[in-house]
Structures are given as C-alpha cells and as structure tokens.
Design a protein around this motif. Structure first.
Motif, PDB file in Angstrom:
ATOM      1  N   ASP A  19      83.078 115.849  -4.367  1.00 41.16           N
ATOM      2  CA  ASP A  19      83.938 115.708  -3.344  1.00 41.16           C
ATOM      3  C   ASP A  19      84.894 116.776  -3.959  1.00 41.16           C
ATOM      4  O   ASP A  19      84.988 117.357  -4.992  1.00 41.16           O
ATOM      5  N   LEU A  37      90.942 111.919  -2.129  1.00 42.23           N
ATOM      6  CA  LEU A  37      89.984 112.926  -2.004  1.00 42.23           C
ATOM      7  C   LEU A  37      89.777 113.486  -0.541  1.00 42.23           C
ATOM      8  O   LEU A  37      89.980 112.554   0.300  1.00 42.23           O
ATOM      9  N   HIS A  39      87.062 112.851   1.600  1.00 41.73           N
ATOM     10  CA  HIS A  39      86.078 111.801   1.910  1.00 41.73           C
ATOM     11  C   HIS A  39      86.835 110.627   1.710  1.00 41.73           C
ATOM     12  O   HIS A  39      86.176 109.757   2.039  1.00 41.73           O
ATOM     13  N   ASP A  41      87.943 108.782  -0.869  1.00 42.74           N
ATOM     14  CA  ASP A  41      88.284 108.183  -2.264  1.00 42.74           C
ATOM     15  C   ASP A  41      89.688 108.379  -2.957  1.00 42.74           C
ATOM     16  O   ASP A  41      90.078 109.478  -2.614  1.00 42.74           O
ATOM     17  N   VAL A  67      85.352 116.640  -9.379  1.00 39.97           N
ATOM     18  CA  VAL A  67      86.102 116.864  -7.981  1.00 39.97           C
ATOM     19  C   VAL A  67      86.668 118.103  -8.206  1.00 39.97           C
ATOM     20  O   VAL A  67      87.311 118.579  -9.171  1.00 39.97           O
TER      21      VAL A  67
END
Length: 154
Positions: A19, A37, A39, A41, A67
C-alpha cells in the motif's frame, strides 16, 4: 493496529509495497502519528525522534510488509526572477519571513500565501500557480532524519 518497525531508503530493493501513504511536506516530518493508507488501513509510527520521511522511502511494518511514502501534490507558487541575482534577492526576502521554500537553479517554490505573493510581485518576481510535490529545504537547526532507517532498528 499495524505498527512501523523500520524505515527503508528510496532505493531499498526489499520488495513491492502492499500500500501507499501520501503525505504533504509538513506531514512527512513526524515522530508519533497514526497514518491512513491509500486503501484505508491505518498504521502507527512511533519513532524515537522526529524525522523527515523521503519521497519513495518505505515504512516496514512489524509483519514485514512495506508501505511506500509518496509526496503529495500541493498548491504552490512558482517564483522566477529576471536573472540569478534577482532570484537570490527574492530567496532572501522569502527566508527573512521564515517561509519554507524549495530552492532550485531557476525557480523557488513556496506554499501559496497571498501576502507573500503581493510582496514578491512588488519585488518584480514572476509568479505562477502550480500543483506538484513540495520538497522544501530544512533549516540549519533542523534534524534531517536522513538515517531514519537506522533509528528504528530496535
């Protein structure tokens, strides 16, 4: 809660991130913070000292996943002078107001501020509204955190 275990430099070669986290210039300077993040999370960073995350670096989580850190586009002014000497004088005036600036060979970038724009135009600067990632210089009394990946080796 996903926690950051270490920071890897932009050329780490340790694999593909699962991510991304997109952060503005000021957000990339941190010590302890919850980051969301791309997406959805969330991850917790808790560094021993304040550091600046580099564009393209990676946060390695406790479970080993990565990440990638992405510098966000920001609303900026692109400042140009008549010549190098004029650009240097403009940089002095910007610095005299303790304003963060990205200094390049033929331009200066600052975050948009109408008061500074008016001042710079009065000094003969050419100013254009732009949107791109911002990489301001760090002050002389500012810890760069360049060895951030070593700080977190716990």
């Amino acid at each position: 809660m996903l926690r950051v275990a270490s920071i890897l430099p932009p050329d780490h070669g340790q694999g593909i991130p699962f991510d991304l986290v997109t952060l503005e210039h000021d957000e990339r300077r941190l010590r302890r913070k919850l980051l969301r993040l791309v997406h959805g999370d969330e991850i917790m960073v808790d560094f021993p000292q304040t550091i600046t995350l580099e564009h393209g670096s990676a946060l390695q989580l406790e479970d080993g996943r990565l990440v990638e850190v992405i510098a966000a586009e920001e609303l900026l002014y692109e400042i140009r002078g008549r010549d190098v000497a004029h650009l240097v004088r403009l940089a002095w005036h910007i610095g005299n107001r303790h304003t963060s600036a990205q200094l390049e060979e033929d331009r200066i970038l600052i975050k948009r501020d109408h008061v500074l724009k008016t001042m710079l135009e009065g000094l003969g600067a050419s100013i254009t509204n732009i949107s791109e990632p911002f990489f301001a210089e760090h002050g002389a009394y500012h810890s760069h955190g360049d060895a951030g990946h070593a700080l977190l080796a716990r």
